[in-house]
Scaffold this active site. Sequence first.
Site, PDB file in Angstrom:
ATOM      1  N   THR A 381       0.886  -1.105  -0.111  1.00 52.19           N
ATOM      2  CA  THR A 381       0.045   0.047  -0.017  1.00 52.19           C
ATOM      3  C   THR A 381       0.831   1.192   0.071  1.00 52.19           C
ATOM      4  O   THR A 381       2.117   1.067  -0.127  1.00 52.19           O
ATOM      5  CB  THR A 381      -0.773  -0.217   1.295  1.00 52.19           C
ATOM      6  OG1 THR A 381      -1.585  -1.335   1.195  1.00 52.19           O
ATOM      7  CG2 THR A 381      -1.968   0.961   1.364  1.00 52.19           C
ATOM      8  N   GLU A 401      -3.524  -3.608  -3.418  1.00 53.50           N
ATOM      9  CA  GLU A 401      -3.443  -4.587  -2.337  1.00 53.50           C
ATOM     10  C   GLU A 401      -2.381  -5.587  -2.343  1.00 53.50           C
ATOM     11  O   GLU A 401      -1.360  -5.046  -1.504  1.00 53.50           O
ATOM     12  CB  GLU A 401      -4.689  -5.476  -2.459  1.00 53.50           C
ATOM     13  CG  GLU A 401      -4.926  -6.811  -2.264  1.00 53.50           C
ATOM     14  CD  GLU A 401      -4.784  -6.824  -0.379  1.00 53.50           C
ATOM     15  OE1 GLU A 401      -4.519  -7.604   0.234  1.00 53.50           O
ATOM     16  OE2 GLU A 401      -4.966  -5.664   0.076  1.00 53.50           O
TER      17      GLU A 401
END
Length: 572
Positions: A381, A401
């Site tokens: 992230t 993700e």
Amino acid sequence: MSLKEIFHNQKPVGDTAKKHTVSGKSGMVSCAVKEAAIAGEEILKQGGNAIDAVIAMQLALTVVEGMNTGIGGGGVLTYYHAERQETKIFNGQSRAPSTVTPNLFYDENDEMLPFDERSTNPQSVAVPGAMKMLELAYNTHGSIEFEELINPAIRLAEEGFQVNRSWERTLENFQDRLGTEARKLFVPDGQPLKEGDFLYQPDLAKSLRIIRDEGFNALYKGEIGDAIIDTLAEHGGIMKKADLENYQAAIEKPFWGKYKEYDMAFPAPPSGGGFTLAQLLNILEKLNISQYEVHSWEKYHLIAEATRVVLADQQTYIGDPSFITIPYKALLADEYIEERIKLIDFKQRKQKIEAGDPWKYVQGDSNYKVKMDKSRHGMDTTHFTAVDQWGNIAACTTSLERIFGSGIMVNGYGFMLNNDLTDFNPEPGTANEPNANKFPISSKSPTIAFYKGRPFFTLGSPGASTIISSVAQVLLHVIDYKMNLGEAISEVRIFNNPQLSMEWEDGINQEAMDKLKELGYELDRSFKKETADDRIGDVNGILIDQETCMLYGAADSPRPGSAIGINDISKT
């Protein structure tokens, strides 16, 4: 008095770690990549506000950190409006397409797909929300012409930027996740890009110019959206154009947590990070963790075991509140917290930690299978934040993700698609099961901390469930141990989850390491393949001294980030 001690220690005094703390009178940005930090800095210098700056940084990160974030990802933004003394959340998290069913990740033989197969499956792609979040934030608080916010990103894509060590490590470890289209760009002629190479992205520049000229609707209702659906269809995806057209970002109330005399604003579920962080801080406060020296084995042990306790609850009880009932009050009730603390033993590390039973403390019952999610999730992230000359604060965490998301690049448009649906528990019937139009649970935790109603600290981190532990430890280092911000972020961190997936950073002293091994910790480096970074998380933060109006910023070391203080604002 406590804040005076904290801010007294922010002044750089020549120590190497402290040199990472920068100051500014009129604004501050902190970001995981320097080129993006510069984009935010320039906007603040032009007289833009914190929302303008984070939009510019996110768009630049789409270019220079495209393995972790971008047009095809989701995110969440915590915002404090200084004049109104109001805190709100802009929710742009990715959502399941309308065709998703609870058995999404099961094959024709009713066998669950392995994680690696799920994570590069076109059916793992969620409806991306980050750009809708930017649009909503801009329409609500933006003050600079949008063209000024996106042009730095377009220049970086067209003119190129120099590949850094973080990119090189990422491609060394994860090039096998890339699909054909992405490999053409990042692994030309079979050779992954190396540090010092220049990366030019004309297709991404085209996408950004379309967004500049036509607005974000080009992604959700126009040309770029069509390209997303066509690309997914080629790979066997299930998303429909209507899923993009129907997506809406939302302005929501924060979830409020507390540590000692400090109030914390977090995103609420379906972002699971803030609630779990609040529960962790509650446990650590009751354990009086600050009585232990910052480098003591007791501190490391309590953080690791308390993190396992709260993650066991998160992985069992937290889901999209539009679909399930979450026992919020019970999970934070004093009686329940005391019960969970009893699981932490100073004589040994527990071999097994399961979720508790909060339902006995409240009326009602679960409307889902009470079973912990023991599946794997992605690790990567990015987080960035800005404070402007008026005291407005914007803290933003966005993601694809897994590193490179699904591995699928949109044909001809130069950006990666997420695999956010792997944030679901793949087992049907559980709190966080896949379902149509449902938000999977993430651990994003862009945080703003308040003292007596006034904001004094904002921070966040990437790293999936390690986000919770990383943010908590930096908060402790600043609040309890009164550390300089650069030192607080640089200080070694530790992490463990209910599945005993141990992680720690180099630098824990030998005495503590020996004691942890005696308690049963298996201190190996098996987790290293999970991330391209050398540390847990990548915390970026800003301290706000309301008395002197000074700002102090710092960026973590794994990625080539930067905190930049602003002192001169353009008057034109």
